[in-house]
Design an enzyme around this catalytic site. Structure first.
Site, short mmCIF file in Angstrom:
data_model
loop_
_atom_site.label_atom_id
_atom_site.label_comp_id
_atom_site.label_asym_id
_atom_site.label_seq_id
_atom_site.Cartn_x
_atom_site.Cartn_y
_atom_site.Cartn_z
N GLU A 1 -13.52 86.14 -13.79
CA GLU A 1 -13.93 87.54 -14.04
C GLU A 1 -13.29 88.00 -15.35
O GLU A 1 -12.36 87.35 -15.84
CB GLU A 1 -13.45 88.43 -12.89
CG GLU A 1 -14.07 88.03 -11.56
CD GLU A 1 -13.67 88.95 -10.42
OE1 GLU A 1 -12.89 89.91 -10.65
OE2 GLU A 1 -14.15 88.70 -9.31
N GLU B 1 -13.52 68.64 -9.45
CA GLU B 1 -14.00 69.15 -10.74
C GLU B 1 -13.16 68.59 -11.89
O GLU B 1 -13.68 68.14 -12.91
CB GLU B 1 -13.94 70.68 -10.74
CG GLU B 1 -14.46 71.28 -12.04
CD GLU B 1 -14.42 72.81 -12.08
OE1 GLU B 1 -14.08 73.43 -11.06
OE2 GLU B 1 -14.75 73.36 -13.15
N ARG C 1 -21.02 51.68 -43.37
CA ARG C 1 -20.85 52.59 -44.51
C ARG C 1 -19.96 51.96 -45.58
O ARG C 1 -18.83 51.53 -45.30
CB ARG C 1 -20.21 53.90 -44.02
CG ARG C 1 -19.86 54.88 -45.10
CD ARG C 1 -21.09 55.50 -45.71
NE ARG C 1 -20.75 56.43 -46.79
CZ ARG C 1 -21.62 56.97 -47.61
NH1 ARG C 1 -22.91 56.67 -47.49
NH2 ARG C 1 -21.25 57.80 -48.55
N GLN D 1 -14.19 62.84 -38.94
CA GLN D 1 -13.52 62.57 -40.22
C GLN D 1 -13.95 61.23 -40.79
O GLN D 1 -14.22 61.10 -41.99
CB GLN D 1 -11.99 62.61 -40.01
CG GLN D 1 -11.18 62.51 -41.28
CD GLN D 1 -11.34 63.73 -42.18
OE1 GLN D 1 -11.76 64.79 -41.72
NE2 GLN D 1 -11.04 63.57 -43.45
N GLY E 1 -9.54 75.06 -15.50
CA GLY E 1 -8.08 75.22 -15.54
C GLY E 1 -7.58 74.72 -16.89
O GLY E 1 -7.87 73.59 -17.27
C1 FAD Z 1 -18.26 77.27 -21.37
C2 FAD Z 1 -17.47 77.77 -20.20
C3 FAD Z 1 -17.98 77.59 -18.92
C4 FAD Z 1 -17.28 78.08 -17.82
N1 FAD Z 1 -17.83 77.96 -16.57
C5 FAD Z 1 -17.22 78.57 -15.52
C6 FAD Z 1 -17.83 78.58 -14.23
O1 FAD Z 1 -18.92 78.03 -14.02
N2 FAD Z 1 -17.20 79.22 -13.22
C7 FAD Z 1 -16.01 79.86 -13.40
O2 FAD Z 1 -15.51 80.43 -12.45
N3 FAD Z 1 -15.40 79.86 -14.61
C8 FAD Z 1 -15.97 79.24 -15.67
N4 FAD Z 1 -15.37 79.25 -16.90
C9 FAD Z 1 -14.11 79.98 -17.07
C10 FAD Z 1 -12.88 79.10 -17.26
O3 FAD Z 1 -12.55 78.45 -16.05
C11 FAD Z 1 -11.77 80.03 -17.77
O4 FAD Z 1 -12.12 80.43 -19.09
C12 FAD Z 1 -10.41 79.37 -17.76
O5 FAD Z 1 -9.97 79.11 -16.44
C13 FAD Z 1 -9.34 80.23 -18.46
O6 FAD Z 1 -9.38 81.55 -18.01
P1 FAD Z 1 -9.45 82.75 -19.09
O7 FAD Z 1 -10.57 82.46 -20.02
O8 FAD Z 1 -9.48 84.03 -18.36
O9 FAD Z 1 -8.12 82.63 -19.91
P2 FAD Z 1 -6.73 83.33 -19.54
O10 FAD Z 1 -6.38 83.06 -18.13
O11 FAD Z 1 -6.77 84.73 -20.01
O12 FAD Z 1 -5.74 82.49 -20.47
C14 FAD Z 1 -5.59 82.75 -21.86
C15 FAD Z 1 -4.52 81.80 -22.40
O13 FAD Z 1 -3.28 82.05 -21.71
C16 FAD Z 1 -2.82 80.84 -21.14
N5 FAD Z 1 -2.14 81.09 -19.87
C17 FAD Z 1 -2.59 81.77 -18.79
N6 FAD Z 1 -1.70 81.73 -17.80
C18 FAD Z 1 -0.65 81.00 -18.25
C19 FAD Z 1 0.59 80.57 -17.68
N7 FAD Z 1 0.94 80.88 -16.42
N8 FAD Z 1 1.43 79.82 -18.44
C20 FAD Z 1 1.09 79.48 -19.71
N9 FAD Z 1 -0.07 79.83 -20.30
C21 FAD Z 1 -0.93 80.58 -19.57
C22 FAD Z 1 -4.06 79.99 -20.92
O14 FAD Z 1 -3.75 78.61 -20.80
C23 FAD Z 1 -4.86 80.33 -22.17
O15 FAD Z 1 -4.42 79.55 -23.24
C24 FAD Z 1 -16.03 78.73 -18.01
C25 FAD Z 1 -15.51 78.88 -19.31
C26 FAD Z 1 -16.22 78.41 -20.39
C27 FAD Z 1 -15.64 78.62 -21.77
#
Ligand code: FAD
Length: 255
Positions: free
Chosen positions: A4, A118, A144, A212, A240
């Protein structure tokens, strides 16, 4: 559908919620980055079924996308153009009782169980992707010519192949080891987490190294290498993040 706008790595803080009514549930909230959320006929969704409860208050529902109140829009993204990635709004969407998947408030266990397969699947995919882009690039390096000889004959390029082959082999060994444990019914959380962590960043770096070696051709769409780089960049984020994998492993060591 788990993620979300305000709940990604921190799954327990999701806010989309379901209220029980006669014959089913009414779901309201928002999901983002949901793979194939636009074209799907139904989405399996993690939803809060208690006001509080953190990990314990999550349940899964099968949500039909043709229900009134469901809307999904496609997000523009860097790679993975073979699938859409959706922002989903749920405005009092009705879901019948039989669409509850698993036990009430037992969704977190399902999320964790599903993550193992997964993540393993992502590791397997990355091992194959690394091998494919490596094989393509090896052929290119043999053909190449520069300075009167194949570029693969330059020691600097030859050593890149040696390093990449070692990286791929290490990723394959770790991933297959995790797969064997998982397939035999053991708790493979540690090995699956390591395989995901090891192969996702490696896949991006191998693809980038292959770009590269292709020189300018690697930047062109027709060779498929730039696509491999863009697609591989998702690995350390989806399913994750690398940081979350490192947290799971680090905490399992009692730290
Ligand atoms: C193309 C694509 C397809 C996807 N498909 C799905 C799907 O089908 N279903 C679904 O549910 N989700 C999906 N996702 C979501 C994806 O699982 C999340 O983007 C991912 O889990 C990270 O969550 P976030 O983007 O909210 O990042 P955040 O949780 O906001 O994290 C931002 C940064 O902070 C770091 N961080 C967060 N917590 C910690 C911690 N405790 N310690 C150290 N660092 C931390 C993270 O590693 C990251 O670098 C998809 C994402 C993409 C880009």
């Amino acid at each position: 559908g788990i993620t979300e706008p305000d709940a990604g790595s921190d799954v327990a803080s999701l806010r989309t919620h379901a209220k029980e009514v006669d014959g089913g549930w009414i779901i309201s909230g928002e999901k983002c980055y949901i793979t194939n959320g636009v074209r799907a006929d139904f989405v399996v969704m993690a939803v809060k079924t208690t006001a509080e409860g953190g990990h314990g208050g999550i349940s899964f529902f099968i949500v039909d996308t043709d229900q009134p109140g469901y809307s999904a829009s496609k997000l523009e993204k860097m790679g993975w153009h073979a699938s859409d990635t959706a922002l989903i709004a749920l405005d009092e969407v009705f879901v019948p009782t039989e669409n509850l998947l698993g036990g009430i408030n037992e969704g977190f266990k399902l999320i964790m169980a599903n993550f193992q397969w997964e993540r393993l699947m992502m590791a397997l995919g990355s091992v194959a992707a690394m091998q494919l882009v490596f094989d393509k690039t090896l052929l290119y390096a043999a053909e190449r010519q520069a300075f009167g000889r194949p570029i693969g004959n330059f020691q600097a390029i030859r050593h890149k192949f040696a390093e990449m082959a070692t990286t791929i082999e290490a990723g394959r060994a770790l991933t297959y080891h995790a797969l064997r444990l998982f397939y035999d019914g053991h708790d493979a959380t540690r090995e699956v987490t390591m395989a995901k962590l090891k192969t996702q960043r490696d896949c991006f770096e191998v693809a980038d190294e292959c770009l590269q070696i292709h020189g300018g051709a690697g930047y062109m769409v027709e060779y498929g290498i730039e696509r491999a780089v863009r697609d591989a960049r998702l690995g350390p984020i989806g399913g994750g993040t690398d940081e979350v994998m490192a947290e799971i492993l680090g905490r399992s060591m009692g730290l």
